[in-house]
Design an enzyme around this catalytic site. Sequence first.
Site, PDB file in Angstrom:
ATOM      1  N   ASN A 155       0.829  -1.207   0.000  1.00  0.00           N
ATOM      2  CA  ASN A 155       0.000   0.000   0.000  1.00  0.00           C
ATOM      3  C   ASN A 155       0.865   1.259   0.000  1.00  0.00           C
ATOM      4  OD1 ASN A 155       0.916  -0.073   2.622  1.00  0.00           O
ATOM      5  ND2 ASN A 155      -1.098   0.124   3.575  1.00  0.00           N
ATOM      6  N   GLY A 180      -4.319  -4.916   3.866  1.00  0.00           N
ATOM      7  CA  GLY A 180      -4.326  -3.517   3.469  1.00  0.00           C
ATOM      8  C   GLY A 180      -3.725  -3.192   2.121  1.00  0.00           C
ATOM      9  N   HIS A 255     -19.815 -17.722  -9.574  1.00  0.00           N
ATOM     10  CA  HIS A 255     -20.568 -17.408  -8.373  1.00  0.00           C
ATOM     11  C   HIS A 255     -20.390 -15.931  -8.035  1.00  0.00           C
ATOM     12  CE1 HIS A 255     -16.507 -18.865  -7.302  1.00  0.00           C
ATOM     13  NE2 HIS A 255     -16.515 -17.832  -6.481  1.00  0.00           N
ATOM     14  N   ARG A 338      -8.138 -13.913 -16.439  1.00  0.00           N
ATOM     15  CA  ARG A 338      -7.987 -15.247 -15.868  1.00  0.00           C
ATOM     16  C   ARG A 338      -9.356 -15.588 -15.307  1.00  0.00           C
ATOM     17  NH1 ARG A 338      -9.141 -17.503 -10.628  1.00  0.00           N
ATOM     18  NH2 ARG A 338      -7.800 -19.300 -10.286  1.00  0.00           N
ATOM     19  N   ASP A 340     -12.012 -17.724 -13.231  1.00  0.00           N
ATOM     20  CA  ASP A 340     -12.086 -18.551 -12.040  1.00  0.00           C
ATOM     21  C   ASP A 340     -13.079 -19.701 -12.213  1.00  0.00           C
ATOM     22  OD1 ASP A 340     -11.311 -18.814  -9.196  1.00  0.00           O
ATOM     23  OD2 ASP A 340     -13.436 -18.423  -8.821  1.00  0.00           O
ATOM     24  N   GLU A 369      -9.162 -21.297 -15.392  1.00  0.00           N
ATOM     25  CA  GLU A 369      -8.670 -22.051 -14.242  1.00  0.00           C
ATOM     26  C   GLU A 369      -9.228 -23.472 -14.351  1.00  0.00           C
ATOM     27  OE1 GLU A 369      -8.791 -22.404  -9.380  1.00  0.00           O
ATOM     28  OE2 GLU A 369     -10.423 -21.435 -10.463  1.00  0.00           O
ATOM     29  N   ASP A 436      -3.917 -20.505  -4.287  1.00  0.00           N
ATOM     30  CA  ASP A 436      -4.740 -21.653  -3.889  1.00  0.00           C
ATOM     31  C   ASP A 436      -3.944 -22.840  -3.373  1.00  0.00           C
ATOM     32  OD1 ASP A 436      -7.368 -20.797  -4.257  1.00  0.00           O
ATOM     33  OD2 ASP A 436      -7.303 -21.167  -6.407  1.00  0.00           O
ATOM     34  N   ARG A 484      -0.622 -16.786   1.580  1.00  0.00           N
ATOM     35  CA  ARG A 484      -1.101 -15.465   1.191  1.00  0.00           C
ATOM     36  C   ARG A 484      -0.570 -14.389   2.137  1.00  0.00           C
ATOM     37  NH1 ARG A 484      -7.580 -16.698   0.083  1.00  0.00           N
ATOM     38  NH2 ARG A 484      -7.293 -18.388  -1.443  1.00  0.00           N
TER      39      ARG A 484
END
Length: 584
Positions: A155, A180, A255, A338, A340, A369, A436, A484
Amino acid sequence: MNRSAVLHIPMSQYAFAKAEDVFTIRIRTAKGDLDSCTLFYGDRACMQSPVVFLQTDMKVCWQDEYYDYYETTITPSPKRICYYFKLVKETEWIYYYADAFHSQLPDMVLEDGFVLEGRSEYYQYPYILREEILKEPDWFLHAVVYNIFPDSFANGYRSLDGKGKVYERKDGVRCYSKCGGTIEGIRLNLDYIEGLGFNCIYLNPVFTAGEYHKYDILDYFHIDPCMGTDEEFKRLTEEIHKRGMHIIIDGVFNHCSWYFPYFEDVVKKGKESEYADWFYDLQFPVTRPEKQGEMPNYNCFAYEPKMPKLNTSNPDVQEYFAKVGKYWIEEFHVDGWRLDVANEVDRNFWRTFRKAVKEANPQAVLIGEVWENSECWLRGDTFDSTMNYDFRKHCRDYFAWGKTTAAGFAGAMTDMFLRYPIQISQGQLNLLDSHDVARFLSLCGGDIERWKMAFVCLCMSPGVPSVFYGDEKEIEGVKEDEYRSPMPWEKEETETAEFVKRVIQIRKKYISPTDSWEILVRDEKQNLFVFERQGHHTIRVILHMGEETADVSAYCRDDEVLFALHARDKKLERNGALILYISQ
């Protein structure tokens, strides 16, 4: 002759056009079984009877543990092709066509000169239509991709404060961030990304969403307020393009959020909602689960009630998201998507989406994906590329876990490469890790040398390499919070970052996407894997995973060493690598 091993599939990865007058044909046989294989080909609309055939010897271009793969490329090729094979082993020979073995050809001249015509029985490629020739966007073939999970990156300039945010929308729905990271933070660090050698950025979702990961989207037409503004995103894409780089964004269309306005309408109005058919397997009245573990009465992504599944076979849903796809191409000039959970979405949805995106920019790339074999998704009507998780799997088993030998790795890589036409394999998005899965360095038990070996393979192999942010700073993690984790900007420039920079430089300078790929050595005893990329330059890569020092002088000659890892006097120690420039 082992006839049970013979395989040819017309109009597939075994028979495909690379250009309007260039056609490649493959046939599989048992390993080491045949003495020769000859292809006979002709114009299926030939004016003469019998058809006039030309012939060419086929060569074993590929091998795995069980099979040889013979291949030849016809140029110039007839636009309409019929063909058959002649297989020879010692004194035995046979013709192969129509998925069967024959002792004679279907075209026969009888004693009175009458021709018994059977040209339709040969293998056929009806017509090479230029519209059906599979081709990746050229810029993407030259891409080296840096994959950013936006919340975890930056950030500020070389900084991330790690402070999450909460933003409450006018409708009362809240958007959250965790670490953030912002759009502006990415823009401020483009020089860092470009300095490592990357020329393309792939961002995980940036649209307005509830959770920090942004896969539960509330608004597909605006940037998430925790990350920044639409104007800041436009500045980011403009700056990326000024640098000659490209940007790919994440499209989540399987979704949405359970507070997505159209789902909210269904919750309120039930069957009377005009969006009642926008979602999959609803039971009325639709209710959101209130307790942890309570099952929803609607279909959703991976049993996550906050992410109701869209009915992507609905034409209205298809039209809506086609507009989304086109909007970000036209308004913000992103270079691709990309996509999903791509294999859970209706195929006609993707055809509609592709048409809209390609109309906006024919050079935009669409990456699905799909974790498994993606052949059925790569026929020119849906995706240009897919995320190649099999590449990661094979590298994991060889470099990280040592489950396979050099021969096993070579066979697995060969099978993976041959599952598609060449030009599609050259455009697969290869990766070692992503948002993932566990960090590859963790799979290596923290052994950075093993990670380096896999990275060399990633950059030197056919396909488009993709690196998850912070790998160059040796981020580890096997759980979601770990892999992550925030970008460790406080960590000084590492030797690993210099290594990444050097290997990418070699790829960009010496390797072209269309260079051939040939495995030269698969030595099980020394665990030595050697391959070459041949084109304008010839680059040889030697990778040694064995425990004992390996003498590789037979593969080095006096060629220029572009890169060396644990190498001395043409000998490689454990986890040793050489990249050589082979003199022409």
